[in-house]
Design an enzyme around this catalytic site. Structure first.
Site, PDB file in Angstrom:
ATOM      1  CB  CYS A 333      -0.753  -0.367   1.342  1.00 30.36           C
ATOM      2  SG  CYS A 333      -1.967  -0.944   1.026  1.00 30.36           S
ATOM      3  CG  ASP A 334       5.365   3.156   0.585  1.00 29.97           C
ATOM      4  OD1 ASP A 334       4.766   4.041   0.082  1.00 29.97           O
ATOM      5  OD2 ASP A 334       6.072   3.158   1.434  1.00 29.97           O
TER       6      ASP A 334
END
Ligand SMILES: *Cc1c(COP(=O)(O)O)cnc(C)c1O
Length: 383
Positions: A333-334
């Site tokens: 999710c980065d």
């Protein structure tokens, strides 16, 4: 980039189908060839494979069988190698440990020094505080002084963190002998993926002048460890290894007596071209007119070398097709998990596979479990 034979591509696909993705395929034949090339090009040099480049135990075993020695930088790495040599007769054991392992991290935990002492290891140091720690906690070690040398033009620079200033070197050697320890050698590292061969030439000359002064003062030092940095042909601008080897052989011959032992610590050179990653497209979107692919492997995992190794890997599709510039992201999710914002790829769909070559060094070695995604599965071929 050379085009790969259909048979080779089919082999990758077969492995991906059988084992799932992401899958990291290590070719041991390539590793044996790399070791052979290294030793044949540098006949006076004993190769100590830098285990941190890829510490997979199967790689250690393969290189051990080919006659390589090992550079370790932590106690667990020391034990990975040690477990391969434990059956050796005790009498010859001491010579053997030094012939096979150098502990080449100049900074060591006290607990590590205590654990190492029983093996009478060969260890590096580059400062007076470390010398005191070695004296107190690992007095049976043989010492190698690491000096600071130019790292200009290397992909990964190391001279800001490690190495005694050459002007302090002889004093640090004297301090060790005064403390009742024995300095066996000098070492240096010109920086990883070194494409500026002058770094090696200058480092050898610095070593020779330090040795000369040490000999004059009565310190019999017999090892020169020329470190790692040997460049891998990631792209066409990398100069040929053969050329570097020729320069090293000439300079070693010129500067050092015949009975000097010459060591090297190649990491990347032994493993980089020996692994391929196969990864799967798990998502696809168009953002600002650009096609974005989301893969099941990324920067927190096998592509960690993009960050830590300053290395760019190229992704290739298995099918041909008209190519356009696309972005490629990892699964976490980065937004930092970006493999490339400009890869030339054909139009692909979810479920299609991609592969990346020359990804054997500093890749799985620094993979994490971030976001709950495990590292790629590792498969060995041609063992
Ligand atoms: C990392 C490292 C190596 C290996 O370097 P490569 O550039 O991969 O050959 C060798 N010696 C030391 C001390 C290292 O830290």
């Amino acid at each position: 980039m050379q085009k790969r034979p259909k048979k080779w591509l089919a082999g990758l696909k077969r492995i991906a189908k059988k084992h799932g993705t992401p899958v990291f395929i290590i070719d041991h034949k390539k590793i044996r060839e790399n070791h052979k090339e290294f030793t044949e090009s540098l006949p006076r040099v004993q190769a100590y494979y830098a285990v941190k480049a890829n510490s997979n135990p199967e790689i250690v075993k393969t290189l051990y069988k080919t006659g390589a020695s090992f550079d370790v930088a932590s106690f667990p790495e020391f034990m990975i190698v040690h477990d391969n040599i434990k059956n050796l007769p005790q009498k010859k054991r001491q010579d053997f440990i030094w012939d096979k392992i150098i502990y080449a991290n100049t900074i060591k935990r006290i607990e590590t020094l205590q654990a190492l002492d029983q093996y009478k290891p060969l260890v590096t140091y580059d400062n007076i505080e470390e010398l005191k720690k070695i004296k107190a906690h690992c007095p049976h070690a043989g010492l190698v002084l690491r000096i600071r040398v130019p790292n200009t033009g290397s992909m990964v620079e190391l001279s800001s963190k490690f190495g005694a200033h050459p002007g302090e070197a002889v004093d640090l050697i004297a301090e060790a002998f005064n403390a009742g320890l024995v300095v066996e050698g000098l070492s240096f590292h010109v920086g990883s993926q070194c494409n500026n061969f002058e770094n090696y030439m200058q480092a050898l000359q610095l070593s020779a002048s330090i040795l000369k002064e040490a000999w004059l003062r009565g310190y019999k030092i017999k090892i020169v460890d020329i470190g790692g940095g040997f460049p891998v042909k990631y792209h066409s601008r990398v100069k040929p290894f053969k050329k570097l080897a020729g320069m090293l052989n000439t300079e070693i011959e010129r500067l050092f007596p015949k009975d000097m032992e010459i060591l090297a610590e190649p990491g990347r050179f032994m493993v980089a071209n020996a692994a391929v990653l196969v990864t799967k497209i798990i998502g696809k979107a168009v953002r600002d007119g650009k096609t974005c692919y989301y893969l099941d492997d990324g920067v927190y995992h096998t592509f960690s070398g993009i960050v830590f190794d300053h290395c760019q890997y190229h992704l290739k599709a298995f099918e041909d097709g008209e190519k356009k510039v696309s972005a490629v992201f990892g699964p976490t999710c980065d937004a930092f998990d970006t493999i490339s914002v400009a890869e030339e790829l054909p139009d692909l769909k979810i479920g299609d596979l991609l592969y990346a070559e020359n990804i054997g060094a500093y890749s799985t070695a620094s993979s994490t479990y971030f976001n709950g995604f495990p590292p790629a599965k590792i498969i060995h071929i041609n063992k």
